[in-house]
Design an enzyme around this catalytic site. Structure first.
Site, PDB file in Angstrom:
ATOM      1  N   LYS A  26       0.830  -1.204   0.000  1.00 50.35           N
ATOM      2  CA  LYS A  26       0.000   0.000   0.000  1.00 50.35           C
ATOM      3  C   LYS A  26       0.867   1.257   0.000  1.00 50.35           C
ATOM      4  CE  LYS A  26      -3.789  -0.698   2.373  1.00 50.35           C
ATOM      5  NZ  LYS A  26      -4.362  -0.965   3.702  1.00 50.35           N
ATOM      6  N   ARG A  96      -3.173   3.059   8.240  1.00 49.14           N
ATOM      7  CA  ARG A  96      -3.424   1.896   7.384  1.00 49.14           C
ATOM      8  C   ARG A  96      -2.256   0.931   7.431  1.00 49.14           C
ATOM      9  NH1 ARG A  96      -4.735   4.719   1.708  1.00 49.14           N
ATOM     10  NH2 ARG A  96      -5.842   2.747   1.390  1.00 49.14           N
ATOM     11  N   GLY A 105      -5.867 -10.524   7.776  1.00 48.03           N
ATOM     12  CA  GLY A 105      -5.434 -10.807   9.138  1.00 48.03           C
ATOM     13  C   GLY A 105      -4.679  -9.639   9.724  1.00 48.03           C
ATOM     14  N   MET A 107      -4.116  -5.588  10.644  1.00 50.63           N
ATOM     15  CA  MET A 107      -5.038  -4.657  11.272  1.00 50.63           C
ATOM     16  C   MET A 107      -5.865  -3.887  10.258  1.00 50.63           C
ATOM     17  SD  MET A 107      -4.461  -1.417  13.703  1.00 50.63           S
ATOM     18  CE  MET A 107      -4.754  -0.311  12.335  1.00 50.63           C
ATOM     19  N   ARG A 352      -3.661  -1.434  -6.703  1.00 51.19           N
ATOM     20  CA  ARG A 352      -2.863  -2.668  -6.597  1.00 51.19           C
ATOM     21  C   ARG A 352      -3.257  -3.555  -7.762  1.00 51.19           C
ATOM     22  NH1 ARG A 352      -5.993  -4.884  -1.248  1.00 51.19           N
ATOM     23  NH2 ARG A 352      -7.976  -4.073  -1.947  1.00 51.19           N
ATOM     24  N   HIS A 468     -15.801  -9.235   0.782  1.00 52.23           N
ATOM     25  CA  HIS A 468     -14.730 -10.137   1.225  1.00 52.23           C
ATOM     26  C   HIS A 468     -14.897 -11.532   0.612  1.00 52.23           C
ATOM     27  CE1 HIS A 468     -12.821 -12.968   4.127  1.00 52.23           C
ATOM     28  NE2 HIS A 468     -11.859 -12.042   4.125  1.00 52.23           N
ATOM     29  N   GLU A 758      13.429 -46.240  -9.739  1.00 50.95           N
ATOM     30  CA  GLU A 758      12.687 -45.978  -8.513  1.00 50.95           C
ATOM     31  C   GLU A 758      13.325 -46.621  -7.289  1.00 50.95           C
ATOM     32  OE1 GLU A 758       8.683 -47.260  -9.338  1.00 50.95           O
ATOM     33  OE2 GLU A 758       9.368 -48.932 -10.552  1.00 50.95           O
ATOM     34  N   SER A 777      12.586 -43.784 -16.902  1.00 48.28           N
ATOM     35  CA  SER A 777      11.523 -42.902 -16.428  1.00 48.28           C
ATOM     36  C   SER A 777      11.615 -42.899 -14.914  1.00 48.28           C
ATOM     37  CB  SER A 777      10.160 -43.415 -16.885  1.00 48.28           C
ATOM     38  OG  SER A 777       9.153 -42.592 -16.345  1.00 48.28           O
ATOM     39  N   CYS A 844       7.659 -39.756 -14.291  1.00 47.88           N
ATOM     40  CA  CYS A 844       6.228 -39.986 -14.134  1.00 47.88           C
ATOM     41  C   CYS A 844       5.947 -39.993 -12.640  1.00 47.88           C
ATOM     42  CB  CYS A 844       5.814 -41.297 -14.797  1.00 47.88           C
ATOM     43  SG  CYS A 844       6.677 -42.746 -14.190  1.00 47.88           S
ATOM     44  N   TYR A 864      10.987 -35.428 -21.209  1.00 46.32           N
ATOM     45  CA  TYR A 864       9.558 -35.194 -20.997  1.00 46.32           C
ATOM     46  C   TYR A 864       9.182 -35.337 -19.531  1.00 46.32           C
ATOM     47  CZ  TYR A 864       8.953 -40.259 -20.574  1.00 46.32           C
ATOM     48  OH  TYR A 864       9.025 -41.536 -20.152  1.00 46.32           O
TER      49      TYR A 864
HETATM   50  P1  ADP Z   1      -7.592  -2.310   3.155  1.00 50.67           P
HETATM   51  O1  ADP Z   1      -6.233  -2.836   3.375  1.00 50.67           O
HETATM   52  O2  ADP Z   1      -8.633  -3.110   3.840  1.00 50.67           O
HETATM   53  O3  ADP Z   1      -7.877  -2.060   1.720  1.00 50.67           O
HETATM   54  P2  ADP Z   1      -7.320   0.536   3.464  1.00 50.67           P
HETATM   55  O4  ADP Z   1      -6.172   1.049   4.206  1.00 50.67           O
HETATM   56  O5  ADP Z   1      -7.256   0.635   1.990  1.00 50.67           O
HETATM   57  O6  ADP Z   1      -7.652  -0.921   3.944  1.00 50.67           O
HETATM   58  O7  ADP Z   1      -8.573   1.337   3.978  1.00 50.67           O
HETATM   59  C1  ADP Z   1      -9.874   0.945   3.723  1.00 50.67           C
HETATM   60  C2  ADP Z   1     -10.682   2.086   3.266  1.00 50.67           C
HETATM   61  O8  ADP Z   1     -10.615   3.145   4.177  1.00 50.67           O
HETATM   62  C3  ADP Z   1     -10.245   2.674   1.952  1.00 50.67           C
HETATM   63  O9  ADP Z   1     -10.739   1.971   0.866  1.00 50.67           O
HETATM   64  C4  ADP Z   1     -10.842   4.045   2.025  1.00 50.67           C
HETATM   65  O10 ADP Z   1     -12.192   4.000   1.643  1.00 50.67           O
HETATM   66  C5  ADP Z   1     -10.751   4.365   3.509  1.00 50.67           C
HETATM   67  N1  ADP Z   1      -9.599   5.221   3.719  1.00 50.67           N
HETATM   68  C6  ADP Z   1      -8.327   4.875   3.966  1.00 50.67           C
HETATM   69  N2  ADP Z   1      -7.542   5.954   4.063  1.00 50.67           N
HETATM   70  C7  ADP Z   1      -8.338   7.012   3.862  1.00 50.67           C
HETATM   71  C8  ADP Z   1      -8.128   8.420   3.812  1.00 50.67           C
HETATM   72  N3  ADP Z   1      -6.920   8.943   3.954  1.00 50.67           N
HETATM   73  N4  ADP Z   1      -9.191   9.199   3.586  1.00 50.67           N
HETATM   74  C9  ADP Z   1     -10.408   8.665   3.406  1.00 50.67           C
HETATM   75  N5  ADP Z   1     -10.677   7.368   3.427  1.00 50.67           N
HETATM   76  C10 ADP Z   1      -9.662   6.542   3.653  1.00 50.67           C
HETATM   77 MG    MG Z   2      -7.832  -0.780   0.587  1.00 56.41          MG
HETATM   78 MG    MG Z   3       6.621 -47.582  -8.669  1.00 56.53          MG
END
Ligand code: ADP
Ligand code: MG
Ligand code: MG
Length: 886
Positions: A26, A96, A105, A107, A352, A468, A758, A777, A844, A864
């Site tokens: 990110k 973020r 997983g 934060m 991304r 998700h 083998e 083989s 094989c 092969y």
């Molecule tokens: P994830 O890893 O789950 O994609 P993000 O860090 O992208 O998490 O944040 C999730 C959402 O939070 C973003 O898609 C956006 O909508 C909102 N967000 C994150 N940063 C900002 C920001 N600086 N201003 C406004 N919204 C934000």
């Molecule tokens: Mg995001």
């Molecule tokens: Mg055998």
């Protein structure tokens, strides 16, 4: 001196996309977008090196970090024209997380950080909108409470619901400023009750709390499990990006959304996405309100009533499209983009590489190459071979009757049936026992990952195409139907209702993720039609491939499937599989039960014509391609029954006394059958068996030749050779039969005799063996068993532990142990070539379809690889990639 903090979008940009290792995915892409001059809210990224330092130093930060953060923060303040914690002009931040590889997983993002009882008033005054300010504060307490303070989000969610219920509101947006103010007090009361101290009012404490929570989340069980499942190292660490907030919840000219630059299900070149007006952050993904489509085309397709962004914000939409093009051009791949519109102004928050189905991946790679964005080799390299498996998977039989009980979004293609389960744990438990299960949830969250892994398919009643469940299912290549709104799920009773039917836990359903349909019972499926993009990409791969790809198959159906998938011959025809059908097993048993060679010959004479017919059929299907036939391999007791009733039946069928059957079965029983009387040892003890098989092979080749078919050169493969003398004896037998038959029929037949490698001794004696064998083989299943002294069938019970302890990096029966078994193979190739310059070499066994093993085979210059029919395309692609990388 180390640098711990990198700024972006605040006057200067200190990072690029290449710096993912340090800035996380990110952070690196935020920097890259800022470099490109896109509208990215200013901010800064704390590097992954801090995360490593944090865990190496007892959860303490490196010296100098505080000062660097403060300096970076001041730059953001200058850029935005407000100050962090300022009661009049408060700067608000998002915090973020972002590891170098995308990882559930970690934060969740905290938005609106920097609000407290005083700054919220400043925000209200400055925006002229008290409702907006209180709503932001309410969201902040809730998010921070959940994510940083570890309070259950239901504590807050319930209060919010209560306010809505009491006032008869259905939407969050209906709650007014006064209600929100009271709600904030309630929230603060909850925090105080739960933690014994109030919600932090010091904005710096808030910031460091959130930063600490991100680094802390690196070691949560969820994150640790995910890394283990995906073989991601612990020391990679996560970065933290801190960024000025922009507000999609400011007014009705504000919005937030997510978009893909191409369709992530089909790969079609069209914009694809969803947005919500007057909303913030995760509202789109969370499925709280129904998102609106981005484009008019998408709206028409889904038949939705809500207007598209293209209609309601045409100007901003056009700007967004320009950004899509810019980013796709720059990254040379389909992008997944998050954006926010604040009062008509567009901000880009993330880009991304977009997750996609394999169908989409193929089409996108081929079209990008055709558009000249990438070259063909890169297109070939972009497809993960193992992911092809998904595109080869079945779809609903169009002629099968079905009862559709609910419809949802076609979130991830493919059709699958299974028992309904309602929890991830249950899915894991039953899935682990080999049951086919469909995980049914209102919506899924990162806590459900283990269950999604174990399930064959996923069905949810809420959430859009970017929820998700949809994103994760596509990533895993599992069929998924989302937002089947008619589904009323009752977790407590363990059932759902839909279309007037009640479906309980354990009932069978079928989901079709290509059509978005949910059906009762198990609807039959058929093989998919392979798309044009598949054929194109595979043809590009084939042009680059050096290794030939054959198949392990013996039934006409399997052999035809393999041909359809591009197999260039049979690398392993296991003749014993041909002896198990009802009619033949009787003759086989007669043979085994016979007291002498004469008796055995009489029984074998019954099998001979059938075997000859089998081989003729295979030769016809393979039409001149090489066919390697392995002579009988398994221990004979596998053909005899154990149970008393079965012994009686065998006695009746074969006309032998039951006592004799019992005695013979007892005689054949071995303490360690895998190391007993099997493979070429059968041929040494009972030469008439291999004699019959040789006759069948040469007879079939003669039949095909006489019928005017393509010339076949059968490759006769002798299993389990350990010494040259074994091969010498058996080869002499085969050659004698060939000579005799050719003299009889007057038809010349070309053939080869070779061996499997083998037994480790055979690898060591490869030079001498190759003097007799025209090909080798590598039978890597047995070779692995014998090289490691490890039984494939018995090792399952401790394999998990061996993997967990790091004794094996991977199960050696699925990924070749290159260091050990691989070394034996390498040595056998070397010595074998010394014994015979043009020795043909192949592999094989299960490993023949494993991409990593194929790369190793390319290195050794094998001729092969041979694998099961469904793995043939995977092997073709993996072989091409190995050639391109070598
Ligand atoms: P994830 O890893 O789950 O994609 P993000 O860090 O992208 O998490 O944040 C999730 C959402 O939070 C973003 O898609 C956006 O909508 C909102 N967000 C994150 N940063 C900002 C920001 N600086 N201003 C406004 N919204 C934000
Ligand atoms: Mg995001
Ligand atoms: Mg055998």
């Amino acid at each position: 001196m180390s640098k711990w903090v990198y700024s972006f979008g605040a006057g200067k940009v200190e990072g690029t996309a290449e710096m993912v290792g340090l800035l996380g995915g990110k952070g690196a892409n935020l920097a890259e977008m800022a470099q490109l001059g896109l509208a990215v809210p200013p901010g800064f990224t704390l590097t992954t090196a801090i995360c490593s330092h944090y865990y190496q130093h007892d959860r303490r930060y490196p010296d100098g970090l505080k000062a660097e953060v403060e300096a970076a923060l001041r730059r953001v303040e200058d850029e935005v024209g407000s100050a962090f914690g300022d009661p009049e002009q408060p700067l608000l931040l998002s915090v973020r997380s972002g590891a170098p590889v995308s990882m559930p997983g970690m934060m969740d993002t905290v938005l609106n950080l920097g609000l407290n009882d005083r700054t919220v008033e400043g925000l209200a005054r400055r925006s002229g909108d008290a409702r907006f300010a209180y709503d932001s504060y309410r969201r902040f307490i809730q998010m921070y409470g959940d994510v940083v303070l570890g309070l259950d989000h239901f504590l807050f969610e319930d209060q919010l619901e209560e306010v809505k219920l009491a006032n008869g509101y259905t939407l969050d947006t209906e709650i007014g400023a006064e209600d929100l103010k009271r709600l904030i007090e309630t929230y603060q009361g909850i925090v105080k009750d739960q933690l014994g101290k109030g919600f932090p009012q010091d904005v710096h404490e808030q910031l460091w709390g959130a930063i600490g929570a991100v680094f802390g989340s690196w070691m949560t069980p969820r994150a640790v499990t995910y890394r283990r499942l995906h073989e991601i190292g612990e020391d990679m660490g996560t970065a933290v990006s801190v960024q000025a907030m922009v507000f999609g919840n400011l007014d009705n000219k504000s919005a937030t959304g997510v978009a893909f630059t191409r369709d992530p299900s089909t790969g079609e070149k069209r914009y694809y996405g969803e947005f919500l007006i007057n909303a913030q952050g995760e509202d789109v993904v969370a499925g709280i309100r129904t998102p609106q489509p981005l484009t008019i085309a998408m709206k028409a397709e889904t038949g939705g009533a809500l207007p598209a962004m293209e209609e309601v914000m045409p100007g901003t939409y056009a700007e967004l499209v320009a950004v899509f093009e810019r980013l796709e051009d720059h990254y040379r791949d389909m992008q997944d983009i998050e954006f926010t519109v604040q009062s008509g102004r567009l901000w880009i928050l993330q880009t991304r590489r977009g997750k996609r189905t394999i169908q989409a991946a193929l089409r996108i790679a081929v079209e990008l190459a055709e558009e000249g964005v990438i070259d063909r080799d890169e297109a070939v390299l972009r497809i993960e071979p193992a992911s092809l498996e998904q595109s080869l998977h079945p779809m609903l039989d169009p002629d099968a009757p079905r009862e559709v009980i609910a419809r949802g979004l076609p979130a991830s293609p493919g059709a699958v049936s299974g028992q309904v389960v309602f929890s991830a744990d249950e899915a894991e438990r039953l899935g682990g026992m080999g049951e086919a299960v469909i995980l049914v949830r209102v919506e899924t969250s990162p806590e459900d990952i283990h269950g999604m892994h174990a399930a064959r398919g996923i069905l949810t009643s809420r959430g859009g195409m970017t929820s998700h469940a949809a994103v994760v299912a596509r990533g895993m290549g599992k069929p998924c139907v989302c937002a089947a709104a008619d589904l009323v799920i009752d977790y407590r009773q363990g059932r759902f209702t839909a279309g007037g039917h009640t479906v309980a836990k354990g009932d069978l359903v079928t989901i079709d993720g290509s059509a978005g349909a949910v059906m009762l019972g198990a609807v039959p499926t058929v093989e998919p039609q392979l798309s044009g993009a598949f054929d194109t990409l595979m043809s590009w791969a084939d042009q680059r491939r050096r290794l030939k790809v054959r198949t392990n198959a013996e039934t006409p159906d399997d052999v035809r499937t393999a041909r359809r998938f591009g197999a260039e011959g049979i690398g392993l025809c296991r003749t014993e599989h041909m002896f198990f059908n009802d009619e033949r097993i009787v003759a086989m048993r007669e043979m085994i039960l016979a007291g002498d060679a004469e008796g055995r010959r009489a029984a074998l004479a019954k099998i001979l014509p059938m075997q000859r017919q089998d081989f003729a059929e295979l030769f016809e299907i393979m039409a001149g391609l090489p066919v390697t036939i392995r002579l009988l391999d398994p221990p004979l007791h596998e053909f005899l029954p154990d149970a008393p009733q079965e012994i009686e039946a065998v006695a009746r069928a074969t006309g032998v006394e039951a006592a004799t059957v019992r005695r013979r079965a007892a005689e054949l029983r071995e303490t360690n059958p895998m190391l007993g009387l099997r493979g070429c040892r059968l041929g040494v003890l009972f030469p008439e068996i291999y004699e019959m098989q040789a006759r069948a092979i040469f007879g079939a080749a003669t039949d095909v030749a006489k019928a005017g078919g393509r010339t076949v050169v059968p490759e006769i493969m002798v299993p389990l050779i350990a010494t040259t003398r074994e091969l010498e004896l058996i080869k002499a037998g085969i050659d004698a039969i060939a000579k005799e038959m050719m003299a009889e029929t007057g038809v010349a037949i070309a053939y080869q005799v070779g061996t499997m490698i083998e037994v480790p001794r055979a690898a060591l004696r490869a030079e001498q063996i190759a003097a007799l064998a025209e090909f080798f083989s590598f039978g890597t299943n047995d070779l692995t068993q014998m090289a490691l002294g490890l039984s494939r069938d018995d090792s399952a019970r401790f394999m998990e532990l061996y993997l967990a302890r790091g004794i094996f990096a991977a199960d050696p029966f699925s990924t070749l142990d290159v260091a050990g078994v691989g070394a034996l193979i390498e040595l056998a190739c070397e010595r074998g070539r010394r014994g015979r310059r043009d020795l043909k070499l192949g592999i094989c066994g299960e490993h023949g379809g494993d991409p990593a093993t194929i790369a190793f085979c390319e290195q050794l210059g094998l001729d092969y690889v041979s694998c099961s029919p469904y793995r043939v395309p995977i092997a073709r692609l993996a072989a091409a990639q190995a050639a391109l990388r070598s």
